[in-house]
Design an enzyme around this catalytic site. Sequence first.
Site, PDB file in Angstrom:
ATOM      1  CB  SER A   8      -4.201  -0.572   4.048  1.00  0.00           C
ATOM      2  OG  SER A   8      -3.281  -1.013   5.036  1.00  0.00           O
ATOM      3  CG  HIS A  32      -4.356  -3.913   1.224  1.00  0.00           C
ATOM      4  ND1 HIS A  32      -4.041  -4.543   0.035  1.00  0.00           N
ATOM      5  CD2 HIS A  32      -3.171  -3.466   1.732  1.00  0.00           C
ATOM      6  CE1 HIS A  32      -2.728  -4.480  -0.169  1.00  0.00           C
ATOM      7  NE2 HIS A  32      -2.182  -3.827   0.857  1.00  0.00           N
ATOM      8  CG  ASP A  34      -0.569  -3.410   4.104  1.00  0.00           C
ATOM      9  OD1 ASP A  34      -0.183  -3.789   2.986  1.00  0.00           O
ATOM     10  OD2 ASP A  34      -1.310  -2.417   4.266  1.00  0.00           O
ATOM     11  CG  MET A  36       4.442  -5.037   6.948  1.00  0.00           C
ATOM     12  SD  MET A  36       4.685  -3.316   7.410  1.00  0.00           S
ATOM     13  CE  MET A  36       3.530  -2.523   6.283  1.00  0.00           C
ATOM     14  CG  HIS A  65       0.944  -6.094   0.214  1.00  0.00           C
ATOM     15  ND1 HIS A  65       1.118  -4.733   0.334  1.00  0.00           N
ATOM     16  CD2 HIS A  65       2.086  -6.565  -0.360  1.00  0.00           C
ATOM     17  CE1 HIS A  65       2.318  -4.402  -0.140  1.00  0.00           C
ATOM     18  NE2 HIS A  65       2.921  -5.492  -0.555  1.00  0.00           N
ATOM     19  CG  MET A  67       5.038  -5.920   2.253  1.00  0.00           C
ATOM     20  SD  MET A  67       4.346  -4.376   2.887  1.00  0.00           S
ATOM     21  CE  MET A  67       2.732  -4.956   3.375  1.00  0.00           C
ATOM     22  CG  MET A 137       4.549  -1.854  -3.486  1.00  0.00           C
ATOM     23  SD  MET A 137       3.084  -1.954  -2.449  1.00  0.00           S
ATOM     24  CE  MET A 137       3.427  -0.708  -1.193  1.00  0.00           C
ATOM     25  CG  ASP A 175      -0.451  -0.819  -1.072  1.00  0.00           C
ATOM     26  OD1 ASP A 175      -0.770   0.131  -0.347  1.00  0.00           O
ATOM     27  OD2 ASP A 175      -0.103  -1.941  -0.628  1.00  0.00           O
TER      28      ASP A 175
HETATM   29  C1  DX5 Z   1       2.735  -0.087   2.802  1.00  0.00           C
HETATM   30  C2  DX5 Z   1       1.451  -0.871   2.695  1.00  0.00           C
HETATM   31  C3  DX5 Z   1       0.274  -0.063   2.310  1.00  0.00           C
HETATM   32  C4  DX5 Z   1      -0.101   1.017   3.276  1.00  0.00           C
HETATM   33  C5  DX5 Z   1      -0.962   2.009   2.586  1.00  0.00           C
HETATM   34  O1  DX5 Z   1       3.744  -0.989   3.020  1.00  0.00           O
HETATM   35  O2  DX5 Z   1       1.600  -1.893   1.736  1.00  0.00           O
HETATM   36  O3  DX5 Z   1      -0.833  -0.921   2.062  1.00  0.00           O
HETATM   37  O4  DX5 Z   1      -0.752   0.526   4.411  1.00  0.00           O
HETATM   38  O5  DX5 Z   1      -1.157   3.077   3.440  1.00  0.00           O
HETATM   39  P1  DX5 Z   1      -1.327   4.570   2.882  1.00  0.00           P
HETATM   40  O6  DX5 Z   1      -2.570   4.576   2.049  1.00  0.00           O
HETATM   41  O7  DX5 Z   1      -1.458   5.361   4.138  1.00  0.00           O
HETATM   42  O8  DX5 Z   1      -0.108   4.874   2.095  1.00  0.00           O
HETATM   43 ZN    ZN Z   2      -0.224  -3.064   1.085  1.00  0.00          ZN
END
Ligand code: DX5
Ligand code: ZN
Length: 217
Positions: A8, A32, A34, A36, A65, A67, A137, A175
Amino acid sequence: MQLQVAPSILSADFAELGKDIRMLNACADLIHLDIMDGTFVPNISFGFPVVEAVSKIATIPMDAHLMVVHPERWVKRCAELGVSMMSFHQEAALEDSEAILADIRANGMKAGLVINPDIPVERLFPYIGKADFFLIMSVFAGFGGQKFIPESVRKVAALKAELERRGNDAPIEVDGGVNAENAALLRDAGASILVAGSSVFKAENPAEAVSLLQNPR
Ligand code: DX5
Ligand code: ZN
């Protein structure tokens, strides 16, 4: 079989993002992303301009992903930017999940459904055959660097058992807080894609950290 590892970039050095993407091209299976929005989750990460910049350098597939509220608005945009896998949280969507999964597929991407730790795994079962992959998750979506929730392993195993019962081989992605200590447990429970942010980017040798996650002992 070796696990697929999706680092990520939330934990990457954004001032040196190109360097980090090239490093991942050489050692990882997926990138990956993320995304948000500060509303579905209490944090804002990055949006499509960053995805576009990554797409110009990435030679391995991008795994987005989402969010964000109303993720169905962004299916076309993800496809246009070359995203290969797109996943979303059902409770963030206004439209029916089945329709969104179908739209993601119709746009040439693999469609994934995500559940946060407080959502029972059974919630995914009606989408077997309709989703191309499932994302469990193992921390609450929103931030990198959180502690792995051990209960997630049981959810992976329960989903794997149901997939097998129904003769479906959709990959299970996990994840949050994934590291060399829990990777073997996740693999043994049936996970085949591991997302890892801090355990890759905070490692002294990120490529070696990826390799350890691909073949956990
Ligand atoms: C959290 C994300 C993850 C995160 C993972 O909301 O979806 O993908 O970046 O990071 P680590 O591996 O540090 O938990
Ligand atoms: Zn993620």
